[in-house]
Design a protein around this motif. Structure first.
Motif, short mmCIF file in Angstrom:
data_model
loop_
_atom_site.label_atom_id
_atom_site.label_comp_id
_atom_site.label_asym_id
_atom_site.label_seq_id
_atom_site.Cartn_x
_atom_site.Cartn_y
_atom_site.Cartn_z
N UNK A 99 3.79 14.90 0.81
CA UNK A 99 3.78 13.66 0.03
C UNK A 99 5.03 12.82 0.26
N UNK A 100 6.19 13.47 0.24
CA UNK A 100 7.45 12.73 0.36
C UNK A 100 7.63 12.12 1.76
N UNK A 101 7.45 12.88 2.85
CA UNK A 101 7.60 12.25 4.17
C UNK A 101 6.66 11.07 4.38
N UNK A 102 5.42 11.19 3.90
CA UNK A 102 4.45 10.12 4.06
C UNK A 102 4.91 8.85 3.36
N UNK A 103 5.34 8.95 2.13
CA UNK A 103 5.73 7.78 1.36
C UNK A 103 7.06 7.20 1.84
N UNK A 104 7.98 8.05 2.29
CA UNK A 104 9.24 7.53 2.85
C UNK A 104 8.97 6.74 4.12
N UNK A 105 8.09 7.25 4.97
CA UNK A 105 7.78 6.54 6.22
C UNK A 105 7.13 5.19 5.93
N UNK A 106 6.27 5.13 4.92
CA UNK A 106 5.63 3.86 4.56
C UNK A 106 6.67 2.87 4.03
N UNK A 107 7.57 3.33 3.19
CA UNK A 107 8.63 2.45 2.67
C UNK A 107 9.54 1.97 3.78
N UNK A 108 9.90 2.86 4.70
CA UNK A 108 10.75 2.46 5.83
C UNK A 108 10.05 1.43 6.71
N UNK A 109 8.75 1.59 6.89
CA UNK A 109 8.00 0.62 7.69
C UNK A 109 8.03 -0.76 7.03
N UNK A 110 7.76 -0.81 5.74
CA UNK A 110 7.77 -2.08 5.03
C UNK A 110 9.15 -2.73 5.06
N UNK A 111 10.17 -1.92 4.82
CA UNK A 111 11.53 -2.46 4.80
C UNK A 111 11.94 -2.97 6.17
N UNK A 112 11.63 -2.19 7.22
CA UNK A 112 12.02 -2.59 8.57
C UNK A 112 11.31 -3.85 9.02
N UNK A 137 8.53 -4.46 -5.29
CA UNK A 137 7.23 -4.67 -4.65
C UNK A 137 6.37 -3.41 -4.71
N UNK A 138 6.99 -2.24 -4.59
CA UNK A 138 6.23 -1.00 -4.57
C UNK A 138 5.89 -0.47 -5.95
N UNK A 139 6.50 -1.02 -6.97
CA UNK A 139 6.15 -0.59 -8.33
C UNK A 139 5.09 -1.48 -8.95
N UNK A 140 4.66 -2.50 -8.20
CA UNK A 140 3.62 -3.41 -8.71
C UNK A 140 2.47 -3.45 -7.71
N UNK A 141 1.31 -3.04 -8.15
CA UNK A 141 0.09 -3.12 -7.35
C UNK A 141 0.25 -2.42 -6.00
N UNK A 142 0.76 -1.18 -6.01
CA UNK A 142 0.93 -0.42 -4.77
C UNK A 142 0.25 0.94 -4.92
N UNK A 143 -0.16 1.51 -3.80
CA UNK A 143 -0.76 2.83 -3.83
C UNK A 143 -0.05 3.80 -2.89
N UNK A 144 1.14 3.41 -2.43
CA UNK A 144 1.93 4.26 -1.55
C UNK A 144 3.37 3.77 -1.56
N UNK A 145 4.26 4.60 -1.04
CA UNK A 145 5.67 4.23 -1.00
C UNK A 145 6.47 4.93 -2.08
N UNK A 146 7.79 4.88 -1.95
CA UNK A 146 8.67 5.54 -2.91
C UNK A 146 8.54 4.91 -4.30
N UNK A 147 8.44 3.58 -4.34
CA UNK A 147 8.27 2.91 -5.63
C UNK A 147 6.99 3.32 -6.32
N UNK A 148 5.92 3.48 -5.54
CA UNK A 148 4.65 3.94 -6.12
C UNK A 148 4.80 5.35 -6.67
N UNK A 149 5.51 6.21 -5.95
CA UNK A 149 5.73 7.57 -6.45
C UNK A 149 6.44 7.56 -7.79
#
Length: 277
Positions: free
Chosen positions: A75-88, A217-229
């Motif tokens: 769970x953690x590697x998946x969501x970190x990679x998604x957050x890194x992709x969005x940030x980058x 952004x990830x705490x509002x209307x998101x289904x993945x990412x660290x903020x969603x977690x």
């Protein structure tokens, strides 16, 4: 007197060379760790001695154990990679736009008169207030989150690029012209090197804005990412995961800042060499 001073200096250098290696460790490398380690030890002690209930504030060991479990199940590697992709992606898009606008407006009087006033007006609008507009126009997918991050990082990069180019010493530019440098040579040898410290300062500031924007952004209307977690853990009163997400954001921000500092060291090495000579 001069011979005595030379002997004293030589003796001092010899004594430094004879010191054990562990005594040569710079305090500048140790001091930054004192406060974080003190906070961790205090945090663990407060929970271990029962001064604060573990349900209210889990101990660092509990947070680490929770993180290990989330790493094992993927769970953690998946969501970190998604957050890194969005940030980058947001940084690359917004940073590129901000750099190009700052570059053009810094060099061109006509473009500055045409666009700078409008950009400065938009810059004063809190970009997080655009979340409802972004959701209504772009939906809640990846494009919306990346666009919000891009808007957040664009203005710090723009204002620092613009200011850096405009702050280059005019006498240096005039000197370059007197030596017959072309416009391209003026930019590559005088203008850009002179503006680079300010541009990199804008990049470091933009990295902080990037993570702050992504959290929202990830705490509002998101289904993945660290903020969603973190938001999902809040619904289940899972304090370990909430604190873990906060720590991860802090670590990602610190790593980003270290990368930016290393880029500064590499890009501005000529300044240090100039200072030595």
């Amino acid at each position: 007197m001069e011979n005595t001073a030379v002997l004293n200096k030589t003796h001092s250098l010899d004594s430094q060379l004879k010191r054990p290696r562990w005594r040569q460790i710079s305090w500048q490398k140790v001091l930054p760790w004192i406060v974080p380690l003190t906070l961790l030890v205090t945090w663990q002690a407060v929970v271990s001695f029962g001064w604060v209930a573990s349900s209210t504030l889990p101990s660092p060991l509990a947070v680490i154990q929770d993180g290990i479990g989330l790493i094992v199940d993927g769970t953690l590697p998946k969501n970190i990679s998604i957050s890194l992709y969005r940030a980058t992606m947001g940084l690359l898009i917004g940073g590129s736009i901000g750099f190009l606008l700052g570059f053009v407006n810094g060099l061109s009087t006509h473009m500055r008169a045409l666009t700078d006033s409008s950009i400065q007006m938009l810059r004063n609008i809190p970009h997080l207030s655009l979340i409802p507009v972004v959701i209504l126009t772009l939906g809640i997918g990846e494009i919306a989150k990346i666009s919000l991050v891009a808007v957040g990082v664009m203005f710090p990069v723009y204002i620092n690029t613009f200011h850096g180019i405009r702050s280059v010493d005019p006498e240096l530019i005039e000197m370059g012209r007197s030596y017959g440098l072309s416009r391209q040579a003026l930019f590559t040898k005088i203008i850009f090197p002179g503006a680079l410290p300010t541009i990199l300062m804008g990049l470091r500031y933009a990295l902080g804005v990037m993570w702050t924007t992504l959290i929202v952004a990830e705490t509002m209307a998101a289904d993945s990412g660290i903020g969603y977690m973190a938001t999902n853990a809040q619904n289940f009163m899972d304090m370990e995961t909430i604190l873990l997400c906060i720590v991860i954001y802090a670590l990602l921000g610190k790593v980003s800042d270290l990368i930016a500092k290393n880029i500064e060291t590499l890009a501005l090495g000529w300044q240090q060499q100039k200072g030595v000579h």
